[in-house]
Write an enzyme that holds these catalytic residues in place. Structure first.
Site, PDB file in Angstrom:
ATOM      1  N   THR A  66      30.419  61.722-113.575  1.00 17.05           N
ATOM      2  CA  THR A  66      30.805  62.161-112.238  1.00 17.05           C
ATOM      3  C   THR A  66      29.753  61.758-111.206  1.00 17.05           C
ATOM      4  O   THR A  66      30.042  61.662-110.014  1.00 17.05           O
ATOM      5  CB  THR A  66      31.019  63.686-112.215  1.00 17.05           C
ATOM      6  OG1 THR A  66      31.770  64.067-113.371  1.00 17.05           O
ATOM      7  CG2 THR A  66      31.773  64.121-110.967  1.00 17.05           C
TER       8      THR A  66
ATOM      9  N   TYR B 268      28.862  62.126-127.318  1.00 15.14           N
ATOM     10  CA  TYR B 268      29.883  62.114-126.275  1.00 15.14           C
ATOM     11  C   TYR B 268      31.169  61.563-126.871  1.00 15.14           C
ATOM     12  O   TYR B 268      31.200  60.418-127.323  1.00 15.14           O
ATOM     13  CB  TYR B 268      29.381  61.240-125.117  1.00 15.14           C
ATOM     14  CG  TYR B 268      30.005  61.476-123.757  1.00 15.14           C
ATOM     15  CD1 TYR B 268      31.223  62.130-123.608  1.00 15.14           C
ATOM     16  CD2 TYR B 268      29.359  61.035-122.621  1.00 15.14           C
ATOM     17  CE1 TYR B 268      31.765  62.332-122.353  1.00 15.14           C
ATOM     18  CE2 TYR B 268      29.896  61.224-121.348  1.00 15.14           C
ATOM     19  CZ  TYR B 268      31.108  61.878-121.228  1.00 15.14           C
ATOM     20  OH  TYR B 268      31.650  62.067-119.984  1.00 15.14           O
TER      21      TYR B 268
ATOM     22  N   LYS C 237      29.585  66.535-126.481  1.00 18.15           N
ATOM     23  CA  LYS C 237      30.451  66.796-125.336  1.00 18.15           C
ATOM     24  C   LYS C 237      31.807  66.190-125.667  1.00 18.15           C
ATOM     25  O   LYS C 237      31.920  64.989-125.894  1.00 18.15           O
ATOM     26  CB  LYS C 237      29.896  66.170-124.058  1.00 18.15           C
ATOM     27  CG  LYS C 237      30.835  66.358-122.853  1.00 18.15           C
ATOM     28  CD  LYS C 237      30.398  65.542-121.650  1.00 18.15           C
ATOM     29  CE  LYS C 237      31.401  65.714-120.507  1.00 18.15           C
ATOM     30  NZ  LYS C 237      31.088  64.855-119.342  1.00 18.15           N
TER      31      LYS C 237
ATOM     32  N   ILE D 121      30.250  70.825-120.106  1.00 19.70           N
ATOM     33  CA  ILE D 121      29.689  69.865-119.162  1.00 19.70           C
ATOM     34  C   ILE D 121      30.853  69.501-118.263  1.00 19.70           C
ATOM     35  O   ILE D 121      31.795  68.847-118.685  1.00 19.70           O
ATOM     36  CB  ILE D 121      29.079  68.644-119.867  1.00 19.70           C
ATOM     37  CG1 ILE D 121      27.865  69.070-120.703  1.00 19.70           C
ATOM     38  CG2 ILE D 121      28.680  67.583-118.847  1.00 19.70           C
ATOM     39  CD1 ILE D 121      27.190  67.931-121.453  1.00 19.70           C
TER      40      ILE D 121
END
Length: 290
Positions: free
Chosen positions: A47, A136, A164, A203
């Protein structure tokens, strides 16, 4: 092992109209997010437009961010890169300036996609670190899925203590929760249910525009006040559904700007929302008071 519980806000990187990072606004945003009660800030997150930042820019973000945060919440730095030496170099720098944990994408873009190749990639990074490594799972972006079985193997490494999960497959997410590893949700639209199912934290990119609501949602679930949590969730969900099905980062940054967080600017090749998308976003934010 750092405790990455709660709301780890995947922080935006504020740009001016020319695409340069505004570090003054970056520090102001840190103050606002810390004041909202977030448990951690992820610097250089997706982001935060990590793919479009240089290594030098990321390093400065981590230096400025860690100094400003000053231990008031966890600092997680994304140190992903295509080149292995660069991943390790970025990771060492982030650790040296005070990161509590590092987040690293699997070896995307024609890297090894078999489980042993992914394991060896993370094992090599793990051996270089003295802080937590957050894996991830975001197959829609990388083309690589981390299976629950692979996550279990990775969790036996010295520092690989978290994953995540941004895939949005809640079945796999719950399979992760059955392993010995610790899970952080990364799919905006499943946040409430992931926390209720036992995710240690999140997250969360969407928290950029509603940090106080995100913290309150976590608090309510933590206290098992599920009815109140669901009521709050119904106010949050319309905008989360919009950003998840729309150009994600431009949507999050514009929503944040509308609510007083940041400039709303994106860096090329990302583009701002169209007029129609802008109208849809505004409607989706109405339950939050915009």
């Amino acid at each position: 092992m750092a405790d990455l519980k709660g709301i780890n806000l995947a922080m935006q990187t504020p740009f001016d109209e020319n695409g340069a990072i505004n570090y003054s606004i970056f520090e102001d945003l840190i103050e606002k997010y810390v004041a909202a009660g977030v448990h951690g800030l992820v610097l250089g997150a997706g982001t935060g437009q990590h793919p479009y930042l240089t290594e030098a820019e990321c390093n400065r973000l981590y230096e400025v961010g860690a100094k400003r945060i000053a231990g008031r919440c966890n600092v997680i730095c994304q140190t992903s890169a295509l080149n292995m030496d660069e991943v390790i170099r970025r990771s060492r720098h982030a650790e040296s300036v005070g990161a509590d944990a590092l987040m690293v994408l699997p070896p995307y873009l024609e890297g090894p996609s078999d489980e042993q190749g992914i394991f060896d990639f993370y094992k090599a990074i793990d051996a270089e670190l003295g802080i937590d490594l957050v894996g991830y799972n975001i197959p829609q972006a990388t083309g690589i899925s981390v299976s629950p079985q692979l996550f279990e193997r990775l969790s036996q490494l010295k520092n690989f203590n978290y994953i995540k999960d941004s895939a949005g497959d809640f079945t796999v997410h719950q399979e992760y929760l059955q392993t010995s590893g610790t899970v952080l949700n990364g799919c905006d639209t499943t946040t409430l249910y992931a926390l209720m199912a036992g995710a240690r934290g999140v997250i969360w990119g969407g928290a950029n525009y509603m940090p106080s609501e995100a913290v309150e949602l976590y608090r309510l679930v933590d206290r098992k006040e599920y009815e109140q949590a669901l009521t709050l969730w119904q106010r949050m969900l319309p905008s989360l559904l919009f950003i998840w099905r729309s150009p994600y980062t431009p949507s999050v940054l514009r929503a944040a700007q509308l609510r007083g967080y940041g400039t709303g600017n994106v860096r090329s090749p990302l583009r701002k929302l169209s007029a129609d998308q802008e109208a849809q976003l505004r409607r989706s934010l109405e339950p939050l008071g915009v």
